[in-house]
Structures are given as C-alpha cells and as structure tokens.
Design an enzyme around this catalytic site. Sequence first.
Site, PDB file in Angstrom:
ATOM      1  N   LYS A 188       1.197  -0.911   0.037  1.00  0.00           N
ATOM      2  CA  LYS A 188       0.015   0.067   0.419  1.00  0.00           C
ATOM      3  C   LYS A 188       1.281   1.667   0.130  1.00  0.00           C
ATOM      4  O   LYS A 188       0.607   1.865   0.269  1.00  0.00           O
ATOM      5  CB  LYS A 188      -0.631  -0.432   1.140  1.00  0.00           C
ATOM      6  N   GLY A 189       2.177   1.064   0.082  1.00  0.00           N
ATOM      7  CA  GLY A 189       3.323   2.309   0.382  1.00  0.00           C
ATOM      8  C   GLY A 189       3.530   3.444  -0.865  1.00  0.00           C
ATOM      9  O   GLY A 189       3.394   4.626  -0.230  1.00  0.00           O
ATOM     10  N   GLU A 217       7.284   2.150  -6.593  1.00  0.00           N
ATOM     11  CA  GLU A 217       7.044   1.616  -5.431  1.00  0.00           C
ATOM     12  C   GLU A 217       7.713   2.480  -4.643  1.00  0.00           C
ATOM     13  O   GLU A 217       8.223   3.384  -4.419  1.00  0.00           O
ATOM     14  CB  GLU A 217       9.042   0.816  -4.890  1.00  0.00           C
ATOM     15  N   ASP A 262      14.686  -1.582  -0.466  1.00  0.00           N
ATOM     16  CA  ASP A 262      15.893  -1.911   1.396  1.00  0.00           C
ATOM     17  C   ASP A 262      16.585  -2.927   0.646  1.00  0.00           C
ATOM     18  O   ASP A 262      17.571  -2.226   0.121  1.00  0.00           O
ATOM     19  CB  ASP A 262      14.661  -2.296   2.188  1.00  0.00           C
ATOM     20  N   PHE A 300      14.497   4.337   9.517  1.00  0.00           N
ATOM     21  CA  PHE A 300      12.593   3.800   9.499  1.00  0.00           C
ATOM     22  C   PHE A 300      12.288   5.248   9.504  1.00  0.00           C
ATOM     23  O   PHE A 300      11.619   5.811   9.847  1.00  0.00           O
ATOM     24  CB  PHE A 300      12.525   2.585  11.371  1.00  0.00           C
ATOM     25  N   ASP A 323       4.125   3.122   6.260  1.00  0.00           N
ATOM     26  CA  ASP A 323       3.317   3.439   7.924  1.00  0.00           C
ATOM     27  C   ASP A 323       4.473   2.512   8.450  1.00  0.00           C
ATOM     28  O   ASP A 323       5.398   2.130   7.883  1.00  0.00           O
ATOM     29  CB  ASP A 323       2.303   1.972   7.782  1.00  0.00           C
ATOM     30  N   ARG A 365       0.187   6.687   7.452  1.00  0.00           N
ATOM     31  CA  ARG A 365      -0.025   6.783   6.314  1.00  0.00           C
ATOM     32  C   ARG A 365      -0.330   8.520   5.297  1.00  0.00           C
ATOM     33  O   ARG A 365       0.503   8.768   4.776  1.00  0.00           O
ATOM     34  CB  ARG A 365      -0.253   5.489   5.362  1.00  0.00           C
TER      35      ARG A 365
END
Length: 179
Positions: A46-47, A102, A106, A155, A162, A168
């Site tokens: 969902k990012g 995307e 990472d 992070f 999220d 989000r």
Amino acid sequence: MAEQVMEEKVTVLISEEEVDRRVREIAKKISEDYAGKSVRLVCVLKGSVFFTCELAKRITVPVTMDFISCSSYGNGTESMGRVKITKDLDEPVKDKHVIVIEDIVDSGRTLNSLLALLSTRKPASLRLCTLLDKPDRREVDVKVDYTGFQIENKFVVGYGMDFDQKYRNLPFVGVLEKE
Ligand code: 5GP
C-alpha cells in the site's frame, strides 16, 4: 505493574514541498522517456499509493494504472528472496510499457522477485521507479531506473508509508523515533 508505553515521534526528513518538487521532476523525465508511448504504472500496495497517484497526475503521456500487493515468505524461504502475491494485477501487462512504482527499496528482495515475475509476463518494457532508496541496505542487485531520494538507513513513515498501519497520511516523509 503499570504497562510501559513506548512514545513514538516523527520528525520531518523530506518536506512536502521537496517531495512535490522531486515528483514533478521524475514525472517530467518519464514523460520525455516515453514520448509517443503510453505507460502502465504498477503500484505496489500500500506504501506506494500516494507516490503513484501524484506521479500519474503529472505524467503527460497516456497513463493506465494497476495495483499489486505482495508479502515476503517467512524465514527460510524469505532468504531465497521470493515473494507471495497477495493481490495480483487486474490486467495483463503483455506488450505494455510497465513502470513498477515502489515506495522504498531496502534489501531489494521484494523488487528483485517482483520484477522477475513480471518479466515472465512479457511486457514491452519493464522499469522501476522508487520514491526512496536505502543503498546501504542492499542485499540483492536491483536496477532502479528512477529514484526520488537516496536516504540513510532510518525507518521512515509518511507519504503512504506506515508503521503498524499508522502515519500513511502524513504529507511528508518522516523518521520514526521511539522514546
Ligand atoms: P526490501 O524487499 O527492499 O527489503 O523491502 C522493501 C519494502 O520494505 C518496502 O516496500 C517497504 O514496504 C518496507 N520498508 C523498508 N524500509 C522501510 C522503512 O524505512 N519504512 C517503512 N514504512 N517501510 C519500509
């Protein structure tokens, strides 16, 4: 005994204005690169939702959009870099100019597997666009065609990304700190 509550704090890493400016630049580059063609944006849920939509609004060649969702296999199989598709695309990508969108690359494992899978479906071309890249964390090689920002190994949340499904909706990219 009282339960200890961990405080979370988000600090701005990339402001709304900076993200907006960079999204416009990438959209311009994509529009130039695909002049005379149309592109199929594949949003990795969902990012990447916010990034995909903002990008799509600013691309000037014809755009179609589709959505895919995947999760890594746990433990042993995960180390083989395989992903499980939890929601597949609605439309075939055969003969389409596909750009996978995307949020963040990472280790590279998710994208590596996803690109390998999509290439078996014979798109006319296949490229990768990511808002963020953490090159220090890379474990497998992934060729990124369009990158918004390279960031340190922190992070991040916001702009679609999220922590535990929270944050989000923040309009900027922030670093999540726990106190
Ligand atoms: P990779 O397969 O490249 O290791 O993982 C990429 C995915 O991990 C991203 O699409 C994202 O879902 C998640 N991820 C990696 N780093 C971060 C981060 O800093 N913040 C958030 N929210 N997700 C991350």
